[in-house]
Design a protein around this motif. Structure first.
Motif, mmCIF file in Angstrom:
data_model
loop_
_atom_site.group_PDB
_atom_site.id
_atom_site.type_symbol
_atom_site.label_atom_id
_atom_site.label_comp_id
_atom_site.label_asym_id
_atom_site.label_seq_id
_atom_site.Cartn_x
_atom_site.Cartn_y
_atom_site.Cartn_z
ATOM 1 N N LEU A 181 0.865 -1.175 0.000
ATOM 2 C CA LEU A 181 0.000 0.000 0.000
ATOM 3 C C LEU A 181 0.898 1.220 0.000
ATOM 4 C CD1 LEU A 181 -2.318 -1.171 2.932
ATOM 5 C CD2 LEU A 181 -2.782 -1.454 0.491
ATOM 6 N N GLU A 182 0.659 2.169 -0.927
ATOM 7 C CA GLU A 182 1.578 3.297 -1.070
ATOM 8 C C GLU A 182 0.809 4.578 -1.348
ATOM 9 O OE1 GLU A 182 5.877 4.199 -3.227
ATOM 10 O OE2 GLU A 182 4.660 2.472 -3.818
ATOM 11 N N GLY A 183 1.256 5.670 -0.709
ATOM 12 C CA GLY A 183 0.640 6.976 -0.899
ATOM 13 C C GLY A 183 1.527 8.060 -0.341
ATOM 14 N N ASP A 184 0.940 9.222 -0.045
ATOM 15 C CA ASP A 184 1.722 10.322 0.517
ATOM 16 C C ASP A 184 2.316 9.962 1.868
ATOM 17 O OD1 ASP A 184 1.090 11.844 -1.683
ATOM 18 O OD2 ASP A 184 -0.613 12.858 -0.720
ATOM 19 N N PHE A 185 1.734 8.985 2.558
ATOM 20 C CA PHE A 185 2.211 8.559 3.876
ATOM 21 C C PHE A 185 3.462 7.704 3.790
ATOM 22 C CE2 PHE A 185 -0.866 5.565 2.201
ATOM 23 C CZ PHE A 185 -0.193 4.355 2.293
ATOM 24 N N GLY A 186 3.796 7.200 2.603
ATOM 25 C CA GLY A 186 4.919 6.290 2.446
ATOM 26 C C GLY A 186 4.455 4.976 1.865
ATOM 27 N N PHE B 2 8.113 2.076 4.950
ATOM 28 C CA PHE B 2 9.116 2.997 4.428
ATOM 29 C C PHE B 2 8.520 4.396 4.345
ATOM 30 C CE2 PHE B 2 10.629 -1.024 2.525
ATOM 31 C CZ PHE B 2 11.955 -0.990 2.926
ATOM 32 N N THR B 3 9.287 5.381 4.770
ATOM 33 C CA THR B 3 8.853 6.766 4.640
ATOM 34 C C THR B 3 8.928 7.194 3.179
ATOM 35 O OG1 THR B 3 11.055 7.724 4.893
ATOM 36 C CG2 THR B 3 9.829 7.240 6.921
ATOM 37 N N PRO B 4 8.243 8.273 2.816
ATOM 38 C CA PRO B 4 8.517 8.870 1.499
ATOM 39 C C PRO B 4 9.971 9.343 1.452
ATOM 40 C CG PRO B 4 6.496 9.760 2.458
ATOM 41 C CD PRO B 4 7.180 8.993 3.549
ATOM 42 N N THR B 5 10.496 9.544 0.267
ATOM 43 C CA THR B 5 11.857 10.034 0.103
ATOM 44 C C THR B 5 11.871 11.553 0.183
ATOM 45 O OG1 THR B 5 12.455 8.141 -1.277
ATOM 46 C CG2 THR B 5 13.857 10.099 -1.421
ATOM 47 N N ASN C 204 14.471 14.705 -0.111
ATOM 48 C CA ASN C 204 15.807 15.183 -0.473
ATOM 49 C C ASN C 204 16.835 14.053 -0.496
ATOM 50 O OD1 ASN C 204 14.955 17.918 -0.653
ATOM 51 N ND2 ASN C 204 15.123 18.110 1.574
ATOM 52 N N GLY C 205 16.437 12.891 -0.996
ATOM 53 C CA GLY C 205 17.335 11.762 -1.113
ATOM 54 C C GLY C 205 17.354 10.828 0.079
ATOM 55 N N PHE C 206 16.712 11.224 1.213
ATOM 56 C CA PHE C 206 16.710 10.408 2.415
ATOM 57 C C PHE C 206 15.425 9.581 2.511
ATOM 58 C CE2 PHE C 206 19.738 13.694 3.541
ATOM 59 C CZ PHE C 206 20.715 12.990 4.232
ATOM 60 N N LYS C 207 15.592 8.319 2.923
ATOM 61 C CA LYS C 207 14.454 7.446 3.169
ATOM 62 C C LYS C 207 14.765 6.561 4.356
ATOM 63 C CE LYS C 207 13.567 4.031 0.286
ATOM 64 N NZ LYS C 207 13.063 3.304 -0.916
ATOM 65 N N ALA C 208 13.752 6.331 5.217
ATOM 66 C CA ALA C 208 13.916 5.476 6.384
ATOM 67 C C ALA C 208 12.884 4.355 6.336
ATOM 68 C CB ALA C 208 13.762 6.284 7.675
ATOM 69 N N GLY C 209 13.151 3.294 7.084
ATOM 70 C CA GLY C 209 12.222 2.176 7.111
ATOM 71 C C GLY C 209 12.399 1.339 8.355
ATOM 72 N N VAL C 210 11.364 0.557 8.693
ATOM 73 C CA VAL C 210 11.410 -0.325 9.858
ATOM 74 C C VAL C 210 10.578 -1.562 9.560
ATOM 75 C CG1 VAL C 210 9.447 0.823 10.966
ATOM 76 C CG2 VAL C 210 11.090 -0.476 12.363
ATOM 77 N N SER C 211 11.012 -2.720 10.061
ATOM 78 C CA SER C 211 10.300 -3.980 9.874
ATOM 79 C C SER C 211 10.095 -4.669 11.216
ATOM 80 C CB SER C 211 11.085 -4.932 8.959
ATOM 81 O OG SER C 211 11.158 -4.457 7.646
ATOM 82 N N PHE C 212 8.971 -5.403 11.323
ATOM 83 C CA PHE C 212 8.720 -6.210 12.515
ATOM 84 C C PHE C 212 8.212 -7.582 12.099
ATOM 85 C CE2 PHE C 212 5.536 -7.861 15.576
ATOM 86 C CZ PHE C 212 6.412 -8.187 16.599
ATOM 87 N N ALA C 213 8.875 -8.637 12.584
ATOM 88 C CA ALA C 213 8.448 -10.021 12.375
ATOM 89 C C ALA C 213 8.316 -10.678 13.742
ATOM 90 C CB ALA C 213 9.461 -10.773 11.515
ATOM 91 N N PRO C 214 7.133 -11.159 14.112
ATOM 92 C CA PRO C 214 6.940 -11.732 15.453
ATOM 93 C C PRO C 214 7.701 -13.026 15.684
ATOM 94 C CG PRO C 214 4.980 -12.064 14.129
ATOM 95 C CD PRO C 214 5.883 -11.160 13.335
ATOM 96 N N ASP C 215 8.012 -13.769 14.603
ATOM 97 C CA ASP C 215 8.755 -15.025 14.726
ATOM 98 C C ASP C 215 9.421 -15.327 13.394
ATOM 99 O OD1 ASP C 215 6.720 -16.247 13.062
ATOM 100 O OD2 ASP C 215 5.475 -16.349 14.860
ATOM 101 N N GLY D 57 15.716 -1.843 11.097
ATOM 102 C CA GLY D 57 15.400 -0.637 10.342
ATOM 103 C C GLY D 57 16.644 0.142 10.032
ATOM 104 N N GLY D 58 16.453 1.292 9.397
ATOM 105 C CA GLY D 58 17.599 2.113 9.064
ATOM 106 C C GLY D 58 17.207 3.327 8.266
ATOM 107 N N ILE D 59 18.221 4.039 7.835
ATOM 108 C CA ILE D 59 18.048 5.225 7.009
ATOM 109 C C ILE D 59 19.043 5.165 5.864
ATOM 110 C CG2 ILE D 59 19.615 6.593 8.449
ATOM 111 C CD1 ILE D 59 17.813 9.018 7.797
ATOM 112 N N ASN D 60 18.613 5.615 4.696
ATOM 113 C CA ASN D 60 19.434 5.531 3.503
ATOM 114 C C ASN D 60 19.411 6.870 2.780
ATOM 115 O OD1 ASN D 60 19.444 5.041 0.339
ATOM 116 N ND2 ASN D 60 20.616 3.370 1.258
ATOM 117 N N TYR D 61 20.534 7.215 2.175
ATOM 118 C CA TYR D 61 20.614 8.424 1.346
ATOM 119 C C TYR D 61 21.113 8.042 -0.037
ATOM 120 C CZ TYR D 61 22.125 12.745 -0.796
ATOM 121 O OH TYR D 61 22.298 13.773 -1.684
#
Length: 354
Positions: free
Chosen positions: A103-108, A174-177, A179-190, A210-214
């Protein structure tokens, strides 16, 4: 080249018992590849349990996948769809490599299902350069035997790649990009995936990474950088849980057909071991030709045990014969203390993709 088909509302409705109305026709993209490899590996450690001649001299194998991506856009601007990546090799034990909804939109972007985690996709390392099999950490012919990273007799790393949740079922954002920066986070219960339900106390629980990328370019230069982190609970039947922590980062630069990258990770497995890994690579591409050099070093400091070192160097050349038709040859030499010891590997291959 990818084959693109337009899916009408009638086609989508015919694929399910019921389907919601869509604002517009969706798009289906098919892609596939098949690779044929020939490789030869020799090692000093000749025990089947901790190394051995993993290829028995010369080995032939294939790697094949078929992928489908469906994308549509709703009246409110929400983009949504699914991605299926199916294994196509004979006798494969896992019929699906990846399978998720997005699912993708202005929210990321939100991804639900079996897909690589955020840290894995935001990390930059020495393995980020080079062609398909010219870099360390991607051994087609099973260069090294490894009994596992966290269990008894576990070894060092073969590339700067911290523990992620692989294709375990998860939620990723994942956040929107900006100025070249994007961040993301993942969760897996098992550590389960697909339709498997968790029913065992052994394995991995509560994985978060998770992390941040440029990514950007300045004149003729390109720059990619990433910082990532990961944590999870690791357990085995009849033993206490261990908490794993990992942090890492890397940098890649490109100019006039050249690219160079370096990555580093530090990992801490509670009351068990600490691991430091560095990898680096440099590559050059011109026309249909590509070439790369790579190196990796990793040291595992076991608490109350024997430390393990891994060092390796690789080189390779690739050539695009025609669109979608590629071939390559590569070699790797190194030392893996306590496992394969001194080892050498030569491999070549050809691939067809669309």
């Amino acid at each position: 080249m990818k084959k693109v088909l337009l899916a009408s509302s009638a086609l989508v409705a015919g694929a399910a018992f019921s389907a919601p109305a869509m604002a517009a026709d969706g798009e289906i993209v098919w892609s596939a590849f098949t690779q044929f490899h020939v490789s030869s590996t020799g090692v000093d450690g000749d025990s089947a349990g901790v190394g051995g001649d993993t290829n028995k001299g010369v080995d032939f194998n294939t790697n094949s996948e078929v992928a489908l991506t469906y994308t549509a856009t709703a009246d409110n601007g929400l983009t949504y769809g699914l991605h299926l990546q199916l294994e196509a090799d004979q006798n494969t034990s896992n019929n699906s490599d990846e399978n998720h909804i997005f699912l993708e939109g202005d929210f990321g972007r939100v991804e639900l299902g079996d897909q690589d985690s955020a840290a894995d996709r935001l990390m930059v390392s020495g393995s980020s350069v080079g062609f398909q099999f010219g870099m360390l950490g991607n051994y087609t012919g099973s260069v090294l035997y490894n009994t596992g990273y966290t269990g008894s007799g576990a070894g060092a790393r073969t590339a700067a790649d911290l523990n992620d949740s692989s294709d375990n079922t998860k939620i990723t954002y994942f956040t929107p990009t900006f100025n070249g920066f994007k961040a993301g986070v993942s969760f897996a219960p098992d550590s389960d995936n697909g339709n498997t339900a968790s029913g065992s106390s052994a394995g991995t629980d509560n994985h978060i990474d998770g992390g941040i990328n440029y990514s950007g370019s300045f004149n003729d230069f390109s720059i990619d950088a990433g910082l990532v982190a990961s944590t999870e609970e690791q357990s085995a039947t009849g033993s206490d849980d261990n908490t794993y922590y990992g942090v890492g980062g890397g940098l890649k630069v490109g100019y006039a057909g050249f690219s160079a990258a370096v990555g580093y990770i530090h990992e801490d497995l509670e009351d068990t071991a600490e691991v430091d890994t560095v990898d680096a690579g440099i590559a050059y591409a011109t026309g249909p030709w590509s070439a790369s050099l790579g190196a990796a070093w990793s040291q595992r400091d076991n608490d109350g045990g024997t430390d393990i070192d891994f060092t390796a160097y690789s080189a390779g050349v690739g050539y695009e014969i025609a669109p979608g038709l590629n071939t390559w040859v590569a070699g790797t030499v190194g030392e893996y203390e306590g496992f394969a010891e001194d080892f050498t590997n030569v491999q070549a291959g050809v691939s067809v993709s669309f």
